[in-house]
Design a protein around this motif. Sequence first.
Motif, mmCIF file in Angstrom:
data_model
loop_
_atom_site.group_PDB
_atom_site.id
_atom_site.type_symbol
_atom_site.label_atom_id
_atom_site.label_comp_id
_atom_site.label_asym_id
_atom_site.label_seq_id
_atom_site.Cartn_x
_atom_site.Cartn_y
_atom_site.Cartn_z
ATOM 1 N N ARG A 56 0.820 -1.212 0.000
ATOM 2 C CA ARG A 56 0.000 0.000 0.000
ATOM 3 C C ARG A 56 0.860 1.271 0.000
ATOM 4 N N THR A 57 2.140 1.100 -0.223
ATOM 5 C CA THR A 57 3.073 2.226 -0.121
ATOM 6 C C THR A 57 3.579 2.650 -1.495
ATOM 7 N N THR A 58 3.584 3.946 -1.724
ATOM 8 C CA THR A 58 4.140 4.514 -2.947
ATOM 9 C C THR A 58 5.617 4.808 -2.710
ATOM 10 N N VAL A 59 6.489 4.201 -3.505
ATOM 11 C CA VAL A 59 7.936 4.285 -3.285
ATOM 12 C C VAL A 59 8.621 4.824 -4.536
ATOM 13 N N LEU A 60 9.609 5.662 -4.327
ATOM 14 C CA LEU A 60 10.389 6.184 -5.449
ATOM 15 C C LEU A 60 11.237 5.084 -6.078
ATOM 16 N N THR A 61 11.309 5.092 -7.396
ATOM 17 C CA THR A 61 12.260 4.216 -8.083
ATOM 18 C C THR A 61 13.657 4.840 -7.983
ATOM 19 N N GLU A 62 14.664 4.133 -8.437
ATOM 20 C CA GLU A 62 16.016 4.695 -8.429
ATOM 21 C C GLU A 62 16.089 5.937 -9.314
ATOM 22 N N ALA A 63 15.410 5.858 -10.464
ATOM 23 C CA ALA A 63 15.355 7.035 -11.340
ATOM 24 C C ALA A 63 14.621 8.179 -10.652
ATOM 25 N N GLY A 64 13.541 7.832 -9.937
ATOM 26 C CA GLY A 64 12.764 8.839 -9.221
ATOM 27 C C GLY A 64 13.594 9.548 -8.156
ATOM 28 N N LYS A 65 14.453 8.780 -7.470
ATOM 29 C CA LYS A 65 15.307 9.384 -6.439
ATOM 30 C C LYS A 65 16.269 10.407 -7.042
ATOM 31 N N MET A 66 16.829 10.053 -8.201
ATOM 32 C CA MET A 66 17.773 10.970 -8.852
ATOM 33 C C MET A 66 17.056 12.217 -9.355
ATOM 34 N N ILE A 67 15.875 12.013 -9.948
ATOM 35 C CA ILE A 67 15.102 13.146 -10.454
ATOM 36 C C ILE A 67 14.666 14.049 -9.302
ATOM 37 N N LEU A 68 14.289 13.453 -8.180
ATOM 38 C CA LEU A 68 13.872 14.239 -7.005
ATOM 39 C C LEU A 68 15.006 15.151 -6.548
ATOM 40 N N LYS A 69 16.193 14.578 -6.469
ATOM 41 C CA LYS A 69 17.348 15.342 -6.012
ATOM 42 C C LYS A 69 17.625 16.534 -6.920
ATOM 43 N N ARG A 70 17.555 16.297 -8.232
ATOM 44 C CA ARG A 70 17.841 17.365 -9.180
ATOM 45 C C ARG A 70 16.725 18.403 -9.229
#
Length: 301
Positions: A56-70
């Motif tokens: 039931r949890t929405t989790v960032l993908t590895e790509a999502g983590k990098m995009i979030l940081k930028r």
Amino acid sequence: MLKISLEQWRMFHAVVEFGGFNQASQGVYKSQSSIHNAVSKIEASLGVKLFTIQGRTTVLTEAGKMILKRSHYLLDEAKKVEAIGMTLSQGIETHLKIAVDEIFPRALLYKVLEEVSATFPLVQIELLESILSGANEMLQNNDADIAISPNLLGTQFSEHLCQVKFGAVASPDHPLQQLQRKLTLEDLKGYRQIVVRDSAKLKNTERANEGWLEANQRWTVSHMQSSIDMISKGLGFAWLPLSLIEDQLNDGSLLPLKLEENRERTAPLYLAYKDIDSLGPVAQYFINKLKANCPKPSTSE
């Protein structure tokens, strides 16, 4: 042309911040479908998957983590642009240039500057350090908004700010410290004095120098710190601002000279500006905080 709007990036960040699409819709008062739509457009534009569902949890993908940081940088810069726009619309200046004589107590200055930055975080402060006539020269040349100077700039522009105490000092190994008696000014004449040069861009004949100038031998330097370093190494003596040499006096690398008289002296500092009404809110806030923090002169000074 950009494929992704700032609003779409904001929706993406909301999902991360609140922990899911449903929670984000409640947190930013947007419908869940509009948030889904914004994130889907980002994914389609970039060709990457930003989130995955685990239980039931929405989790960032590895790509999502990098995009979030930028993408944090984009939103932070957008907020700064908006804040600057609001600052300009309210008449708050974006820069403040302060010319300060090097004898002004550092701890007090830093405290006031921190208070200014805490209240006006987007204002860029430029500190212009000077000696003697230098601060007033920068003010007169419009290179500074405010000056803290030991010299008056006309009665209509300057006001007394504080008194700075100076002490006659030398290193423990200096010959003057080895004399087993009280010293006179005549004793000092035979030893090298370290003098600080006026930082104003005047002709040499018009420049002033800092302190008593009757020693037969003098070294002239451009900065107070150079004087402190030289005297600590036993290369001479001088009257130095006590607030600038607290550490050296405490650790014993500098000692007061045992003078019969004039062991300590005081010098005034003045606050100068061209026209108080032309100064912006930040400059006036700085002036008020400076006055509030400066020790009031005693009646004996």
